[in-house]
Scaffold this motif. Structure first.
Motif, short mmCIF file in Angstrom:
data_model
loop_
_atom_site.label_atom_id
_atom_site.label_comp_id
_atom_site.label_asym_id
_atom_site.label_seq_id
_atom_site.Cartn_x
_atom_site.Cartn_y
_atom_site.Cartn_z
N LEU A 275 29.33 71.15 34.83
CA LEU A 275 28.92 69.72 35.33
C LEU A 275 28.60 70.53 37.19
O LEU A 275 28.78 71.63 37.86
N PRO A 276 28.36 69.98 38.08
CA PRO A 276 26.80 70.71 38.99
C PRO A 276 28.80 70.65 40.21
O PRO A 276 29.95 70.57 39.89
N MET A 277 27.96 72.03 40.34
CA MET A 277 29.30 72.58 41.88
C MET A 277 29.14 71.43 42.76
O MET A 277 29.10 70.70 43.38
N SER A 278 30.71 71.35 43.61
CA SER A 278 31.63 70.26 44.74
C SER A 278 30.80 69.40 44.59
O SER A 278 29.85 69.23 45.70
N GLN A 279 30.92 68.29 43.94
CA GLN A 279 30.43 67.25 44.02
C GLN A 279 31.26 66.24 44.51
O GLN A 279 32.62 66.20 43.96
N ASP A 280 31.16 65.37 45.76
CA ASP A 280 31.86 64.94 46.06
C ASP A 280 32.32 63.11 45.89
O ASP A 280 33.14 62.59 45.91
N ARG A 281 30.91 62.68 45.12
CA ARG A 281 31.23 61.30 44.27
C ARG A 281 30.40 61.97 42.79
O ARG A 281 29.69 62.63 42.09
N LEU B 80 35.50 70.54 25.42
CA LEU B 80 35.51 71.01 27.46
C LEU B 80 34.31 71.03 28.58
O LEU B 80 33.71 71.87 28.60
N LEU B 81 35.24 70.70 29.30
CA LEU B 81 34.41 70.46 31.25
C LEU B 81 34.94 71.94 31.63
O LEU B 81 35.50 72.00 32.44
N LEU B 82 33.40 72.02 31.90
CA LEU B 82 33.63 73.44 32.71
C LEU B 82 32.96 73.02 34.61
O LEU B 82 31.73 72.24 34.25
N ALA B 83 34.00 72.75 35.75
CA ALA B 83 33.62 72.18 36.55
C ALA B 83 33.53 73.44 37.79
O ALA B 83 34.91 74.85 37.31
N GLY B 84 33.22 73.12 39.37
CA GLY B 84 33.20 74.29 40.25
C GLY B 84 33.57 73.60 41.02
O GLY B 84 32.77 72.53 42.07
N ARG B 85 34.89 73.58 41.91
CA ARG B 85 35.12 72.56 43.07
C ARG B 85 35.01 70.73 42.83
O ARG B 85 34.35 71.15 43.41
N PRO B 86 35.09 70.60 41.87
CA PRO B 86 34.84 69.55 41.74
C PRO B 86 35.90 68.40 42.43
O PRO B 86 36.70 69.01 43.08
N GLY B 87 35.44 67.89 43.02
CA GLY B 87 35.84 66.61 44.75
C GLY B 87 36.87 65.42 43.52
O GLY B 87 36.79 65.58 42.35
N PRO C 27 39.58 67.76 28.62
CA PRO C 27 39.71 69.00 29.31
C PRO C 27 38.76 69.43 29.97
O PRO C 27 37.62 69.58 30.04
N MET C 28 39.36 70.40 31.24
CA MET C 28 38.10 70.60 31.99
C MET C 28 39.44 72.49 32.80
O MET C 28 40.27 72.16 32.73
N VAL C 29 37.87 73.10 33.36
CA VAL C 29 38.91 74.57 33.35
C VAL C 29 37.27 74.44 35.06
O VAL C 29 36.73 73.92 34.82
N VAL D 94 30.84 81.98 33.15
CA VAL D 94 31.78 80.51 32.85
C VAL D 94 31.91 81.57 30.82
O VAL D 94 33.12 81.09 29.97
N LEU D 95 30.82 82.56 30.95
CA LEU D 95 30.43 83.44 29.53
C LEU D 95 31.92 83.97 29.35
O LEU D 95 32.94 84.44 28.20
N ALA D 96 32.49 84.82 30.71
CA ALA D 96 33.60 85.35 30.50
C ALA D 96 34.87 85.09 30.04
O ALA D 96 35.83 84.74 29.85
N LEU D 97 34.29 83.55 30.86
CA LEU D 97 36.56 82.47 31.15
C LEU D 97 35.92 82.01 29.68
O LEU D 97 37.50 82.28 28.85
N LEU D 98 35.05 82.27 28.71
CA LEU D 98 35.40 81.18 27.10
C LEU D 98 35.24 82.36 26.36
O LEU D 98 36.61 82.55 25.34
#
Length: 265
Positions: A42-48, A65-72, A85-87, A251-255
């Motif tokens: 997912l895109p980073m830092s989404q407020d909506r 599995l959803l991979l998000a960065g600072r999801p709002g 699930p989300m990381v 993300v690849l390291a995490l997975l």
């Protein structure tokens, strides 16, 4: 068969992340093929919750599995409602560390654009000495700037001194501010309220790099004639290719650590 990533969002950072994933040998699809994905980036830092994200959440297979960065908060809520699930990959310390580099370079670009003097032989007050504060202070010093670091933590102040900067506790701000016309804040707390902003010289510049809501009273700054820029998401704005590549690598390291990048024999 390689795992499939669905990359949502078409900005330069997401495009760079998608390209890095392809280069690493993975299949990459867009939101229209989300049902085929093993993972969704997912895109980073989404407020909506954008329409694209909403459609993706409705389309993906259960358990993807959803991979998000600072999801709002709205995005987190939508993910919970979809029972997926989300990381948050931005919590990875290596990404926070590496991301400080394009953030610092973006800060330097703003200083060169918004000021009428060189960084060389200019005085800068840097608030906070975490990853971003260290990266900014080091680059200012390398370019010939004179840096004073203000930090609550005594160890951080000691580290700043060891790096060749001047250092002072947060309580020294009332005395220090009149001598600086450029302040860079990295502390995610209200450290520059109106009563301290009033101590800055006329036409001072503040670049606030802290996450929302920042550490500056922006309304008061405007009323006092102080230019205060809340410089959010600088990596994605100033160096999207680097930022996207760093996200893909993280993300690849995490997975890989989760043992979920490779199909079972």
């Amino acid at each position: 068969m390689p795992k499939t990533f669905c990359v949502v969002g078409g900005d330069a950072r997401q495009r760079a992340a998608a390209q890095a994933l392809r280069t690493a040998g993975y299949r990459v699809v867009g939101p229209e093929a989300a049902a085929q994905a093993d993972y969704v980036l997912l895109p980073m830092s989404q407020d909506r919750v954008s329409d694209e994200v909403a459609r993706t959440l409705q389309t993906v297979r259960p358990g993807t599995l959803l991979l998000a960065g600072r999801p709002g908060a709205p995005v987190e809520r939508a993910i919970r409602e979809a029972s997926l699930p989300m990381v948050d990959y931005f919590r990875r310390p290596e990404l926070e560390c590496l991301n400080a580099v394009p953030t610092a370079e973006g800060c330097l670009a703003m200083l060169l654009q918004l000021r009428q003097r060189t960084i060389w032989e200019s005085d800068f007050l840097v608030l906070g000495y975490g990853r971003v504060g260290r990266a900014v202070a080091r680059r200012l010093e390398l370019l010939g700037g004179h840096v004073t670091v203000v930090a609550r933590n005594a160890e951080q102040r000691a580290n700043a001194r060891c790096a060749g900067h001047h250092a002072a506790p947060l309580g020294a701000l009332p005395t220090l501010l009149p001598a600086f016309d450029t302040v860079i804040n990295t502390i995610p707390a209200m450290v520059l309220p109106r009563e301290l902003l009033q101590k800055l010289p006329p036409e001072a510049l503040i670049i606030d790099l802290a996450s929302r809501p920042g550490g500056t009273d922006f309304t008061a700054a405007s009323e006092l004639g102080i230019r205060a820029e809340h410089a959010l998401a600088l990596p994605g704005k100033c160096a999207p290719r680097t930022a996207g590549t760093l996200i893909a690598q993280t993300v690849l390291a995490l997975l890989e650590e989760r043992g979920s990048l490779h199909d079972e024999p």
